[in-house]
Design a protein around this motif. Sequence first.
Motif, PDB file in Angstrom:
ATOM      1  N   ARG A   1       0.860  -1.183   0.000  1.00  0.00           N
ATOM      2  CA  ARG A   1       0.000   0.000   0.000  1.00  0.00           C
ATOM      3  C   ARG A   1       0.896   1.233   0.000  1.00  0.00           C
ATOM      4  O   ARG A   1       1.968   1.231   0.601  1.00  0.00           O
ATOM      5  N   VAL A   2       0.433   2.294  -0.652  1.00  0.00           N
ATOM      6  CA  VAL A   2       1.149   3.563  -0.613  1.00  0.00           C
ATOM      7  C   VAL A   2       0.164   4.677  -0.283  1.00  0.00           C
ATOM      8  O   VAL A   2      -1.045   4.559  -0.520  1.00  0.00           O
ATOM      9  N   ARG A   3       0.692   5.737   0.282  1.00  0.00           N
ATOM     10  CA  ARG A   3      -0.151   6.878   0.648  1.00  0.00           C
ATOM     11  C   ARG A   3       0.548   8.170   0.240  1.00  0.00           C
ATOM     12  O   ARG A   3       1.767   8.307   0.403  1.00  0.00           O
ATOM     13  N   ARG A   4      -0.228   9.091  -0.306  1.00  0.00           N
ATOM     14  CA  ARG A   4       0.246  10.438  -0.599  1.00  0.00           C
ATOM     15  C   ARG A   4      -0.799  11.394  -0.037  1.00  0.00           C
ATOM     16  O   ARG A   4      -1.836  11.621  -0.663  1.00  0.00           O
ATOM     17  N   GLY A   5      -0.526  11.930   1.146  1.00  0.00           N
ATOM     18  CA  GLY A   5      -1.536  12.747   1.808  1.00  0.00           C
ATOM     19  C   GLY A   5      -2.742  11.903   2.150  1.00  0.00           C
ATOM     20  O   GLY A   5      -2.638  10.877   2.814  1.00  0.00           O
ATOM     21  N   ALA A   6      -3.890  12.322   1.661  1.00  0.00           N
ATOM     22  CA  ALA A   6      -5.121  11.575   1.931  1.00  0.00           C
ATOM     23  C   ALA A   6      -5.370  10.475   0.912  1.00  0.00           C
ATOM     24  O   ALA A   6      -6.304   9.683   1.064  1.00  0.00           O
ATOM     25  N   ARG A   7      -4.543  10.398  -0.119  1.00  0.00           N
ATOM     26  CA  ARG A   7      -4.762   9.428  -1.183  1.00  0.00           C
ATOM     27  C   ARG A   7      -4.103   8.099  -0.859  1.00  0.00           C
ATOM     28  O   ARG A   7      -2.952   8.039  -0.409  1.00  0.00           O
ATOM     29  N   LEU A   8      -4.821   7.022  -1.107  1.00  0.00           N
ATOM     30  CA  LEU A   8      -4.292   5.675  -0.959  1.00  0.00           C
ATOM     31  C   LEU A   8      -4.142   5.041  -2.338  1.00  0.00           C
ATOM     32  O   LEU A   8      -4.865   5.386  -3.279  1.00  0.00           O
ATOM     33  N   GLY A   9      -3.210   4.122  -2.440  1.00  0.00           N
ATOM     34  CA  GLY A   9      -3.032   3.451  -3.710  1.00  0.00           C
ATOM     35  C   GLY A   9      -2.251   2.169  -3.557  1.00  0.00           C
ATOM     36  O   GLY A   9      -1.890   1.759  -2.448  1.00  0.00           O
ATOM     37  N   ALA A  10      -1.979   1.536  -4.675  1.00  0.00           N
ATOM     38  CA  ALA A  10      -1.244   0.279  -4.701  1.00  0.00           C
ATOM     39  C   ALA A  10       0.094   0.484  -5.396  1.00  0.00           C
ATOM     40  O   ALA A  10       0.156   1.084  -6.472  1.00  0.00           O
ATOM     41  N   LEU A  11       1.153   0.012  -4.760  1.00  0.00           N
ATOM     42  CA  LEU A  11       2.470  -0.010  -5.389  1.00  0.00           C
ATOM     43  C   LEU A  11       2.596  -1.351  -6.094  1.00  0.00           C
ATOM     44  O   LEU A  11       2.542  -2.406  -5.456  1.00  0.00           O
ATOM     45  N   ILE A  12       2.756  -1.324  -7.410  1.00  0.00           N
ATOM     46  CA  ILE A  12       2.724  -2.561  -8.183  1.00  0.00           C
ATOM     47  C   ILE A  12       4.031  -2.800  -8.937  1.00  0.00           C
ATOM     48  O   ILE A  12       4.849  -1.890  -9.096  1.00  0.00           O
ATOM     49  N   ASP A  13       4.196  -4.029  -9.354  1.00  0.00           N
ATOM     50  CA  ASP A  13       5.302  -4.390 -10.240  1.00  0.00           C
ATOM     51  C   ASP A  13       5.047  -3.719 -11.585  1.00  0.00           C
ATOM     52  O   ASP A  13       4.141  -4.102 -12.331  1.00  0.00           O
ATOM     53  N   GLY A  14       5.854  -2.710 -11.888  1.00  0.00           N
ATOM     54  CA  GLY A  14       5.618  -1.907 -13.084  1.00  0.00           C
ATOM     55  C   GLY A  14       5.749  -2.659 -14.392  1.00  0.00           C
ATOM     56  O   GLY A  14       5.269  -2.184 -15.424  1.00  0.00           O
ATOM     57  N   ALA A  15       6.392  -3.812 -14.378  1.00  0.00           N
ATOM     58  CA  ALA A  15       6.518  -4.579 -15.618  1.00  0.00           C
ATOM     59  C   ALA A  15       5.157  -4.990 -16.159  1.00  0.00           C
ATOM     60  O   ALA A  15       5.017  -5.267 -17.350  1.00  0.00           O
ATOM     61  N   TYR A  16       4.144  -5.028 -15.272  1.00  0.00           N
ATOM     62  CA  TYR A  16       2.797  -5.413 -15.693  1.00  0.00           C
ATOM     63  C   TYR A  16       1.858  -4.214 -15.789  1.00  0.00           C
ATOM     64  O   TYR A  16       0.646  -4.382 -15.839  1.00  0.00           O
ATOM     65  N   ASP A  17       2.424  -3.025 -15.841  1.00  0.00           N
ATOM     66  CA  ASP A  17       1.642  -1.801 -15.989  1.00  0.00           C
ATOM     67  C   ASP A  17       1.814  -1.296 -17.422  1.00  0.00           C
ATOM     68  O   ASP A  17       2.941  -1.042 -17.872  1.00  0.00           O
TER      69      ASP A  17
END
Length: 209
Positions: A50-66
């Motif tokens: 999990r990653v957070r930037r201020g109030a925002r939450l998100g997913a840190l993913i393996d970029g090779a599949y992005d």
Amino acid sequence: MLSEEGGCLSVVDLQTRDAGEQRYLLPLNALWGEENLQFGAPKLSYTLARVRRGARLGALIDGAYDERFARDMVARMVRGETLATQGGSIRFVGTEALRAMQDLEPVRPLSGEQSNVSIALSDQALLKIYRRLRAGAQPEIEVARFLSEEAGFANTPAFLGAADWEAADGETTTLATAFAFVRNQGDAWSAIVDALDRALEQISFESLG
């Protein structure tokens, strides 16, 4: 850092008991929004944290599949960019054939790779991300370049581009490469497994008879 959309390239060094030190490429991208952390999210199986930037939450993913990462890498090959990094630089090169390609969509990772990640772009180009990094010339690229650019051999996927990390001492390590996409009916591993299955079925049938 490649870009806000393209994420960043990270390198992981591992010290193993049997094989010694090994180096791996781990692209990282963030997908913002809590929906990317929920069950059923498209990239959930590639999520690392999990990653957070201020109030925002998100997913840190393996970029090779992005898909954004693949687009960014190919775009830099097309432009022939050089990107400064700590201790060296990443040099992107692309051929005229790659620059002539239009509308490289859709972008989709392919199954079947064991040690690397292959990504198809509109059935025109195939981007290969190398996981295990080894310094020096990449035989796969050297052979493809010779066959397609010097020998004029048409029956092999043409070399289209590459991304190489060049250290300050001049040592070069290939991070990714692009080849012309060739339609096929599977890979060598699947073909061998299927052939073995058929052989075992035939042996079983004959033993019963």
